[in-house]
Motif scaffolding. Sequence first.
Motif, short mmCIF file in Angstrom:
data_model
loop_
_atom_site.label_atom_id
_atom_site.label_comp_id
_atom_site.label_asym_id
_atom_site.label_seq_id
_atom_site.Cartn_x
_atom_site.Cartn_y
_atom_site.Cartn_z
N ASP A 1 1.80 4.35 -3.75
CA ASP A 1 0.55 3.67 -3.37
C ASP A 1 0.76 2.17 -3.24
O ASP A 1 0.24 1.54 -2.31
CB ASP A 1 -0.55 3.98 -4.38
N ILE B 1 2.82 1.55 -0.05
CA ILE B 1 1.99 1.72 1.15
C ILE B 1 1.10 0.50 1.34
O ILE B 1 0.97 -0.02 2.46
CB ILE B 1 1.16 3.02 1.07
N ASP C 1 1.35 -2.04 4.46
CA ASP C 1 0.19 -2.33 5.29
C ASP C 1 0.11 -3.83 5.58
O ASP C 1 -0.09 -4.25 6.72
CB ASP C 1 -1.08 -1.83 4.61
N GLN D 1 5.97 3.76 7.15
CA GLN D 1 4.71 3.74 6.42
C GLN D 1 3.98 5.07 6.59
O GLN D 1 3.45 5.63 5.63
CB GLN D 1 3.83 2.59 6.88
N MET E 1 5.51 7.70 4.44
CA MET E 1 5.10 7.57 3.04
C MET E 1 3.68 8.09 2.84
O MET E 1 3.41 8.79 1.87
CB MET E 1 5.17 6.10 2.59
N GLU E 2 2.78 7.72 3.75
CA GLU E 2 1.38 8.13 3.61
C GLU E 2 1.21 9.64 3.73
O GLU E 2 0.50 10.26 2.94
CB GLU E 2 0.52 7.43 4.66
N THR F 1 9.93 8.42 0.50
CA THR F 1 10.28 7.00 0.50
C THR F 1 11.73 6.74 0.89
O THR F 1 12.10 5.62 1.16
CB THR F 1 10.04 6.38 -0.87
#
Length: 153
Positions: free
Chosen positions: A5, A8, A12, A86, A89-90, A95
């Motif tokens: 988290d 991410i 962002d 990204q 990962m989401e 990772t």
Amino acid sequence: MADIDLAIADMDELTTVLDNDIKNGGFDVDGVMWLIKAWTKVAVITNGPGIHKRMAGYYIMKRDPSKLGPQQKRSRVLKNAMDAYQQMMENNKTTKGDFFQRADTAMLDFVWEFRKSLKGNMEADFVRQLQLWLQLTEDQVMHTPIFKMDQAA
């Protein structure tokens, strides 16, 4: 286990800054250093101890980046690789692996190409900042405020 988290959220901000730099027409030494620091922090979070020294060592090298196809821009290749990582990962909580490696290689190529464009004092300043970053321990890297979230803490 990586704090996905946090990674991410950091990604962002990194991709937003990268996109804004692209839209505003370019990069300067401080902007590229911020990208290096931001990416390093994400890499340490997602790939664990030991990665900072390896990454910083490659950034300091003066090498030719990989070839690009016609009509490709290095910054766009970087942005696409970062976006894909990204998203991985989401969506998959992954990772490590190919998506990380592509993003890491795109960053390295971006830095090498940027450095080739620098002359005189600008290159010396860039190398000086890279050397200072390289001298930090991984713990110091992780405690360096890079992201807005770091500065609020």
